[in-house]
Scaffold this motif. Structure first.
Motif, PDB file in Angstrom:
ATOM      1  N   LEU A 452      21.350 -10.379  24.609  1.00 15.93           N
ATOM      2  CA  LEU A 452      21.536 -10.498  26.054  1.00 15.93           C
ATOM      3  C   LEU A 452      20.490  -9.740  26.864  1.00 15.93           C
ATOM      4  O   LEU A 452      20.072 -10.210  27.931  1.00 15.93           O
ATOM      5  N   ALA A 453      20.079  -8.559  26.395  1.00 14.53           N
ATOM      6  CA  ALA A 453      19.217  -7.695  27.206  1.00 14.53           C
ATOM      7  C   ALA A 453      17.917  -8.363  27.637  1.00 14.53           C
ATOM      8  O   ALA A 453      17.507  -8.232  28.803  1.00 14.53           O
ATOM      9  N   PRO A 454      17.204  -9.101  26.755  1.00 12.47           N
ATOM     10  CA  PRO A 454      15.962  -9.733  27.227  1.00 12.47           C
ATOM     11  C   PRO A 454      16.176 -10.697  28.391  1.00 12.47           C
ATOM     12  O   PRO A 454      15.322 -10.807  29.277  1.00 12.47           O
ATOM     13  N   TRP A 455      17.325 -11.385  28.437  1.00  9.47           N
ATOM     14  CA  TRP A 455      17.595 -12.315  29.536  1.00  9.47           C
ATOM     15  C   TRP A 455      17.839 -11.564  30.839  1.00  9.47           C
ATOM     16  O   TRP A 455      17.547 -12.079  31.921  1.00  9.47           O
ATOM     17  N   LEU A 456      18.357 -10.345  30.728  1.00 10.28           N
ATOM     18  CA  LEU A 456      18.565  -9.536  31.931  1.00 10.28           C
ATOM     19  C   LEU A 456      17.265  -8.889  32.401  1.00 10.28           C
ATOM     20  O   LEU A 456      17.064  -8.676  33.598  1.00 10.28           O
ATOM     21  N   LEU A 457      16.371  -8.585  31.462  1.00  8.55           N
ATOM     22  CA  LEU A 457      15.134  -7.879  31.801  1.00  8.55           C
ATOM     23  C   LEU A 457      14.021  -8.823  32.258  1.00  8.55           C
ATOM     24  O   LEU A 457      13.132  -8.415  33.012  1.00  8.55           O
ATOM     25  N   PHE A 458      14.030 -10.056  31.784  1.00  8.32           N
ATOM     26  CA  PHE A 458      12.911 -10.954  32.054  1.00  8.32           C
ATOM     27  C   PHE A 458      12.619 -11.134  33.544  1.00  8.32           C
ATOM     28  O   PHE A 458      11.437 -11.147  33.944  1.00  8.32           O
ATOM     29  N   PRO A 459      13.633 -11.276  34.427  1.00 10.45           N
ATOM     30  CA  PRO A 459      13.301 -11.413  35.857  1.00 10.45           C
ATOM     31  C   PRO A 459      12.551 -10.219  36.428  1.00 10.45           C
ATOM     32  O   PRO A 459      11.827 -10.360  37.423  1.00 10.45           O
ATOM     33  N   LEU A 460      12.677  -9.039  35.793  1.00  7.26           N
ATOM     34  CA  LEU A 460      11.956  -7.861  36.283  1.00  7.26           C
ATOM     35  C   LEU A 460      10.451  -7.990  36.075  1.00  7.26           C
ATOM     36  O   LEU A 460       9.669  -7.270  36.699  1.00  7.26           O
ATOM     37  N   THR A 461      10.029  -8.894  35.182  1.00  2.00           N
ATOM     38  CA  THR A 461       8.601  -9.116  34.971  1.00  2.00           C
ATOM     39  C   THR A 461       8.006 -10.050  36.020  1.00  2.00           C
ATOM     40  O   THR A 461       6.798 -10.276  36.022  1.00  2.00           O
ATOM     41  N   GLY A 462       8.860 -10.592  36.877  1.00  2.00           N
ATOM     42  CA  GLY A 462       8.393 -11.560  37.866  1.00  2.00           C
ATOM     43  C   GLY A 462       8.541 -12.991  37.418  1.00  2.00           C
ATOM     44  O   GLY A 462       8.182 -13.918  38.169  1.00  2.00           O
ATOM     45  N   GLY A 463       9.053 -13.201  36.201  1.00  2.00           N
ATOM     46  CA  GLY A 463       9.233 -14.558  35.711  1.00  2.00           C
ATOM     47  C   GLY A 463      10.576 -15.132  36.114  1.00  2.00           C
ATOM     48  O   GLY A 463      11.468 -14.420  36.596  1.00  2.00           O
ATOM     49  N   HIS A 464      10.728 -16.427  35.914  1.00  3.18           N
ATOM     50  CA  HIS A 464      11.971 -17.130  36.217  1.00  3.18           C
ATOM     51  C   HIS A 464      12.560 -17.668  34.913  1.00  3.18           C
ATOM     52  O   HIS A 464      11.845 -18.270  34.100  1.00  3.18           O
ATOM     53  N   LEU A 465      13.851 -17.438  34.722  1.00  4.42           N
ATOM     54  CA  LEU A 465      14.494 -17.877  33.489  1.00  4.42           C
ATOM     55  C   LEU A 465      14.363 -19.376  33.289  1.00  4.42           C
ATOM     56  O   LEU A 465      14.264 -19.861  32.157  1.00  4.42           O
ATOM     57  N   SER A 466      14.346 -20.108  34.375  1.00  4.48           N
ATOM     58  CA  SER A 466      14.232 -21.571  34.262  1.00  4.48           C
ATOM     59  C   SER A 466      12.909 -21.990  33.629  1.00  4.48           C
ATOM     60  O   SER A 466      12.812 -23.063  33.024  1.00  4.48           O
ATOM     61  N   ASP A 467      11.873 -21.141  33.750  1.00  3.47           N
ATOM     62  CA  ASP A 467      10.573 -21.477  33.166  1.00  3.47           C
ATOM     63  C   ASP A 467      10.652 -21.591  31.650  1.00  3.47           C
ATOM     64  O   ASP A 467       9.861 -22.320  31.031  1.00  3.47           O
ATOM     65  N   ALA A 468      11.572 -20.847  31.042  1.00  5.78           N
ATOM     66  CA  ALA A 468      11.697 -20.874  29.587  1.00  5.78           C
ATOM     67  C   ALA A 468      12.544 -22.030  29.098  1.00  5.78           C
ATOM     68  O   ALA A 468      12.654 -22.247  27.880  1.00  5.78           O
ATOM     69  N   LEU A 469      13.154 -22.770  30.008  1.00  2.00           N
ATOM     70  CA  LEU A 469      14.075 -23.836  29.627  1.00  2.00           C
ATOM     71  C   LEU A 469      13.520 -25.227  29.895  1.00  2.00           C
ATOM     72  O   LEU A 469      14.207 -26.217  29.668  1.00  2.00           O
ATOM     73  N   THR A 470      12.285 -25.321  30.368  1.00  2.62           N
ATOM     74  CA  THR A 470      11.672 -26.630  30.593  1.00  2.62           C
ATOM     75  C   THR A 470      11.321 -27.267  29.246  1.00  2.62           C
ATOM     76  O   THR A 470      11.084 -26.572  28.251  1.00  2.62           O
ATOM     77  N   PRO A 471      11.269 -28.586  29.167  1.00  2.00           N
ATOM     78  CA  PRO A 471      10.904 -29.241  27.904  1.00  2.00           C
ATOM     79  C   PRO A 471       9.549 -28.781  27.355  1.00  2.00           C
ATOM     80  O   PRO A 471       9.395 -28.591  26.145  1.00  2.00           O
ATOM     81  N   ALA A 472       8.589 -28.566  28.257  1.00  2.50           N
ATOM     82  CA  ALA A 472       7.265 -28.116  27.801  1.00  2.50           C
ATOM     83  C   ALA A 472       7.345 -26.733  27.183  1.00  2.50           C
ATOM     84  O   ALA A 472       6.723 -26.468  26.140  1.00  2.50           O
ATOM     85  N   ALA A 473       8.093 -25.831  27.808  1.00  2.00           N
ATOM     86  CA  ALA A 473       8.224 -24.479  27.281  1.00  2.00           C
ATOM     87  C   ALA A 473       8.952 -24.475  25.946  1.00  2.00           C
ATOM     88  O   ALA A 473       8.595 -23.732  25.020  1.00  2.00           O
ATOM     89  N   LEU A 474       9.967 -25.308  25.812  1.00  2.00           N
ATOM     90  CA  LEU A 474      10.712 -25.385  24.557  1.00  2.00           C
ATOM     91  C   LEU A 474       9.831 -25.914  23.438  1.00  2.00           C
ATOM     92  O   LEU A 474       9.866 -25.411  22.313  1.00  2.00           O
ATOM     93  N   ARG A 475       9.008 -26.941  23.746  1.00  2.00           N
ATOM     94  CA  ARG A 475       8.081 -27.463  22.726  1.00  2.00           C
ATOM     95  C   ARG A 475       7.059 -26.403  22.335  1.00  2.00           C
ATOM     96  O   ARG A 475       6.737 -26.256  21.152  1.00  2.00           O
ATOM     97  N   GLU A 476       6.549 -25.677  23.311  1.00  2.00           N
ATOM     98  CA  GLU A 476       5.531 -24.669  23.034  1.00  2.00           C
ATOM     99  C   GLU A 476       6.092 -23.524  22.213  1.00  2.00           C
ATOM    100  O   GLU A 476       5.368 -22.900  21.439  1.00  2.00           O
ATOM    101  N   SER A 477       7.369 -23.217  22.369  1.00  2.15           N
ATOM    102  CA  SER A 477       7.998 -22.183  21.557  1.00  2.15           C
ATOM    103  C   SER A 477       8.247 -22.662  20.139  1.00  2.15           C
ATOM    104  O   SER A 477       8.131 -21.892  19.182  1.00  2.15           O
TER     105      SER A 477
END
Length: 556
Positions: A452-477
């Motif tokens: 859970l902790a990385p999901w709570l911390l990621f917005p502090l980096t300036g990123g958006h959680l939705s960016d990790a859930l796009t089809p392109a991001a999922l393929r790249e992972s």
């Protein structure tokens, strides 16, 4: 209450309570150690060890979601400060120390009759938390020494066989701290106003006449601490020898003293392409080297140790590319990636004991979360690892370094599947494999925090959680993991034919060379003694030496 009002309230709380929490973060372990000097404190020491990191966790939460704050001691020349990268690592480290202490108590460690383990634990904890908040050279060096030297007692906690690992660890530790001390002296000498604040000496580094030497010494000291190949030999030995809760905090939290060192002392405001790219290349070499050696091991703890060699290499590559381009976001991105590693790697060490403690019937209850965490290190979609890869993507860039760093996920996948295979066959070589409901509870709590902790911390980096859930991001992972998964099957079938170098490969080779040199030295002494008995031979040897010297002097 509006968002602005919440932020204002957090900023006010940071200014009011933050300095006190910083002092408590580093002072609480010492206070608990003093309390354990009396019998009542010793009886309660397992519970007190769990409570010791709580002020640090509170400070990290306040700084992470509020505003940076600092503390200066009036009695001692100590200054502490907490910014976003430090708070991210401090919070993750505090969570791991809490979970590992709970596990250690369930495992029967640190109690009334285990004074050495308890003292080593609390002193290492003090240093581990202190490095993230130290803001001047002297305080940082003292904290760095505390996170390093007392850890010897944790490594040798189980038996005399681990003393060799402890001795190797101490040799690397002393060498690294010597380099660091020399580098700090040059950093202080290059600051024109005599300030010992880290931010001041780093700002003066590009213009310092000793800047190059200082940077080389400091980077070498931190590289040795994080165990980049070829300076990694202590890591597999130490983590394999240490009991599971100690290996968890050493691999997860304590080694990040080197990471925060790179974050604090690399001058990211000045682009240094040669230095940065050199560090990135060394990091990627370590990333692939750790995988290559890790897949030859059979002990799950040793496999995780080589995984740390690999993952620390990726972190060094991120920091190096940030330095190469003068990227001011690199410290926070590096800290987030490292914070994810703190939690996951510590939890995976605890999983070794948890899987054994669960028994055959409940083994899957511990194994399935361990599998998710292991593959998270490779960037499995929908895990914190995918967020960590996304956070550092921009810093690594789209060139050769970025491509190699992305492909290293294939190696991590292969290594983690190998770890899971060995974990299923050989759950725990430690005595901490006894069944305990409290031990399993500690593991499940640590696994949940790691997820859970990385999901709570990621917005502090300036990123958006939705960016990790796009089809392109999922393929790249996912795509870099596929080659690693494909290689796992032949490894499981024919891996027994691979060479099996011992843990601490380079150290073992060095020991053999030293032993051989002892034998060669003795043989030379015998030859010399024999020659002395033959005056004619001795005169001939002298004549050959004179002829060779004359030839070199005349240029022949």
């Amino acid at each position: 209450m509006t968002g602005a009002a919440v932020l204002a309230a957090l900023a006010h709380a940071a200014g009011s309570f933050g300095p006190g929490l910083l002092a408590a973060a580093v002072g609480t372990p010492v206070a608990i150690l003093a309390a354990c000097a009396i019998s009542r404190g010793r009886r309660r020491s397992p519970a007190l060890m769990v409570l010791a990191p709580l002020p640090a966790l509170a400070a990290a939460l306040l700084a992470g979601f509020g505003a940076p704050f600092s503390y200066k001691s009036r009695a001692f020349d100590v200054t502490l400060a907490l910014d976003a990268p430090g708070a991210m690592l401090l919070g993750a480290a505090a969570l791991l120390w809490i979970g590992a202490a709970f596990y250690a108590g369930a495992d029967g460690r640190g109690g009334d009759g285990d004074g050495r383990f308890r003292a080593s634990w609390l002193l290492t904890l003090m240093g581990s938390l202190g490095v993230f908040v130290a803001s001047d050279l002297l305080t940082f060096f003292l904290a760095f020494a505390l996170v390093s030297l007392p850890a010897y007692g944790l490594i040798i906690a189980d038996d005399n066989a681990s003393r060799r690992a402890g001795a190797v660890y101490m040799a690397f530790t002393v060498a690294g701290e010597t380099l660091l001390l020399m580098g700090f002296v040059l950093l202080a000498a290059g600051e024109p106003n005599g300030s010992l604040q880290i931010r001041d000496v780093v700002a003066a580094l590009p213009g310092s006449p000793w800047g190059g030497a200082a940077l080389a010494l400091v980077v070498a000291g931190f590289v040795m601490k994080i165990g980049l190949a070829p300076l990694h030999g202590w890591m597999p030995l130490a983590y394999t020898a240490a009991p599971l809760p100690a290996a968890a905090v050493l691999s997860g939290a304590a080694v990040k003293a080197g990471v925060i060192g790179l974050i604090r002392f690399l001058p990211f405001s000045h682009a240094l392409p040669a230095w940065g790219e050199g560090l990135a290349i060394l990091g990627l070499f370590s990333a692939f080297y750790g995988v290559a050696l890790g897949i030859t091991q059979t002990n799950p703890k040793t496999i995780l140790a080589y995984s740390s060699v690999s993952q620390m290499g990726v972190i060094a590559a991120v920091a190096g590319m940030g330095l190469a381009s003068g990227d001011l976001r690199a410290p926070l991105d590096t800290a987030f990636y490292a914070a994810h590693h703190v939690l996951v790697k510590g939890a995976l060490f605890l999983a070794i004991g948890a899987c054994a403690a669960a028994g055959a019937r409940r083994h899957w209850l511990a194994f399935l979360p361990a599998a998710a965490l292991a593959l998270s290190l490779a960037g499995l979609p929908f895990t914190g690892g995918a967020l960590a890869k996304l956070a550092v993507k921009g810093t690594l860039g789209s060139g050769a370094i970025g491509a190699l760093a992305s492909f290293s996920a294939a190696g991590t996948t292969l290594l983690m599947l190998h770890f899971l295979f060995r974990l299923a066959r050989n759950p725990s070589p430690d005595r901490g494999a006894r069944t305990s409901g409290q031990l399993l509870s500690a593991w499940f709590a640590m696994a949940l925090a790691s997820i859970l902790a990385p999901w709570l911390l990621f917005p502090l980096t300036g990123g958006h959680l939705s960016d990790a859930l796009t089809p392109a991001a999922l393929r790249e992972s996912l795509w870099p993991m596929l080659p690693g998964a494909a290689l796992a099957l032949p490894l499981w079938r024919w891996g027994g034919r691979l060479p099996h170098p011992p843990a601490g490969d380079i150290v073992v080779i060095g020991e053999k060379i030293i032993r051989a040199s002892y034998g060669a030295g003795a043989a030379l002494e015998r030859v010399e003694a024999g020659i002395r008995q033959w005056p004619a031979a001795a005169m001939a040897l002298l004549g050959i030496a004179i002829i060779l010297g004359a030839a070199m002097a005349t240029g022949f």
